[in-house]
Design a protein around this motif. Structure first.
Motif, PDB file in Angstrom:
ATOM      1  N   ALA A 115       0.823  -1.212   0.000  1.00 41.43           N
ATOM      2  CA  ALA A 115       0.000   0.000   0.000  1.00 41.43           C
ATOM      3  C   ALA A 115       0.861   1.267   0.000  1.00 41.43           C
ATOM      4  O   ALA A 115       0.366   2.348  -0.282  1.00 41.43           O
ATOM      5  N   LYS A 116       2.142   1.122   0.298  1.00 38.43           N
ATOM      6  CA  LYS A 116       3.043   2.283   0.321  1.00 38.43           C
ATOM      7  C   LYS A 116       3.458   2.646  -1.106  1.00 38.43           C
ATOM      8  O   LYS A 116       3.224   1.895  -2.048  1.00 38.43           O
ATOM      9  N   ALA A 117       4.104   3.801  -1.235  1.00 36.80           N
ATOM     10  CA  ALA A 117       4.538   4.274  -2.554  1.00 36.80           C
ATOM     11  C   ALA A 117       5.491   3.294  -3.236  1.00 36.80           C
ATOM     12  O   ALA A 117       5.521   3.189  -4.454  1.00 36.80           O
ATOM     13  N   SER A 118       6.264   2.564  -2.441  1.00 35.58           N
ATOM     14  CA  SER A 118       7.163   1.549  -2.976  1.00 35.58           C
ATOM     15  C   SER A 118       7.209   0.387  -1.996  1.00 35.58           C
ATOM     16  O   SER A 118       7.100   0.578  -0.792  1.00 35.58           O
ATOM     17  N   HIS A 119       7.380  -0.801  -2.529  1.00 30.77           N
ATOM     18  CA  HIS A 119       7.426  -2.000  -1.693  1.00 30.77           C
ATOM     19  C   HIS A 119       8.359  -3.033  -2.318  1.00 30.77           C
ATOM     20  O   HIS A 119       8.703  -2.932  -3.503  1.00 30.77           O
ATOM     21  N   ILE A 120       8.754  -4.010  -1.498  1.00 24.89           N
ATOM     22  CA  ILE A 120       9.561  -5.113  -2.005  1.00 24.89           C
ATOM     23  C   ILE A 120       8.626  -6.109  -2.680  1.00 24.89           C
ATOM     24  O   ILE A 120       7.584  -6.466  -2.135  1.00 24.89           O
ATOM     25  N   VAL A 121       8.994  -6.541  -3.850  1.00 22.19           N
ATOM     26  CA  VAL A 121       8.187  -7.507  -4.595  1.00 22.19           C
ATOM     27  C   VAL A 121       8.244  -8.842  -3.846  1.00 22.19           C
ATOM     28  O   VAL A 121       9.344  -9.377  -3.623  1.00 22.19           O
ATOM     29  N   PRO A 122       7.097  -9.382  -3.432  1.00 21.90           N
ATOM     30  CA  PRO A 122       7.087 -10.661  -2.716  1.00 21.90           C
ATOM     31  C   PRO A 122       7.769 -11.762  -3.533  1.00 21.90           C
ATOM     32  O   PRO A 122       7.583 -11.865  -4.745  1.00 21.90           O
ATOM     33  N   GLY A 123       8.597 -12.566  -2.856  1.00 20.85           N
ATOM     34  CA  GLY A 123       9.275 -13.676  -3.515  1.00 20.85           C
ATOM     35  C   GLY A 123      10.434 -13.287  -4.414  1.00 20.85           C
ATOM     36  O   GLY A 123      10.937 -14.112  -5.161  1.00 20.85           O
ATOM     37  N   SER A 124      10.885 -12.029  -4.329  1.00 20.38           N
ATOM     38  CA  SER A 124      11.942 -11.586  -5.254  1.00 20.38           C
ATOM     39  C   SER A 124      13.357 -11.757  -4.711  1.00 20.38           C
ATOM     40  O   SER A 124      14.315 -11.453  -5.415  1.00 20.38           O
ATOM     41  N   LEU A 125      13.511 -12.247  -3.481  1.00 20.46           N
ATOM     42  CA  LEU A 125      14.858 -12.424  -2.919  1.00 20.46           C
ATOM     43  C   LEU A 125      15.632 -13.431  -3.761  1.00 20.46           C
ATOM     44  O   LEU A 125      15.188 -14.552  -3.987  1.00 20.46           O
ATOM     45  N   ARG A 126      16.781 -12.985  -4.251  1.00 26.09           N
ATOM     46  CA  ARG A 126      17.635 -13.805  -5.110  1.00 26.09           C
ATOM     47  C   ARG A 126      19.098 -13.592  -4.729  1.00 26.09           C
ATOM     48  O   ARG A 126      19.430 -12.652  -4.018  1.00 26.09           O
ATOM     49  N   GLN A 127      19.951 -14.441  -5.289  1.00 29.10           N
ATOM     50  CA  GLN A 127      21.394 -14.262  -5.148  1.00 29.10           C
ATOM     51  C   GLN A 127      21.973 -14.049  -6.535  1.00 29.10           C
ATOM     52  O   GLN A 127      21.558 -14.711  -7.493  1.00 29.10           O
TER      53      GLN A 127
END
Length: 134
Positions: free
Chosen positions: A108-120
């Motif tokens: 709901a915020k102006a920017s957020h972390i995309v769920p499931g996007s944690l990568r190496q």
């Protein structure tokens, strides 16, 4: 124009400047040549605007904006950079700061972390190349 006085030119200083180091807030290193963890950050509409990356071995973390996101992506990235600065002030390892961002992210915020996007990624260069892709 007679009688008009002109200011006397001041001689230039020839004395060496004395530079003093001042304390600044702690910051994560801005680069690493080791593998990094990263997450994608998106705007409210779900468009990826950039990537937050981290590496504990070099105490390094940062933000890579996606130029394709334009000025809005650059401006929204300030939030992620601020979050990194705050985490460093609290003495949190870079990847722990990344985990906090994932956990506390709010779409709901102006920017957020995309769920499931944690990568190496094998390197910071790889994240930079990902960000550069349109």
């Amino acid at each position: 124009m007679s009688g008009e006085t002109r200011p006397t030119p001041q001689p230039r200083t020839t004395e060496d400047l004395q530079l003093r180091e001042t304390a600044s807030p702690p910051r994560y290193a801005k680069a690493t040549d080791r593998p990094v963890q990263y997450v994608a950050a998106a705007d409210r509409q779900g468009n990826v605007i950039g990537y937050v990356w981290a590496n504990d071995e070099d105490d390094a973390a940062g933000w890579k904006v996606r130029p394709a996101g334009g000025d809005a992506a650059f401006n929204l990235g300030v939030m992620w950079v601020s979050r990194l600065h705050e985490a460093k002030l609290r003495g949190i390892a870079p990847t722990a700061a990344l985990a906090e961002m994932v956990r506390d992210s709010d779409p709901a915020k102006a920017s957020h972390i995309v769920p499931g996007s944690l990568r190496q990624a094998p390197s910071l260069q790889a994240v930079q190349e990902l960000a550069a892709q349109g």
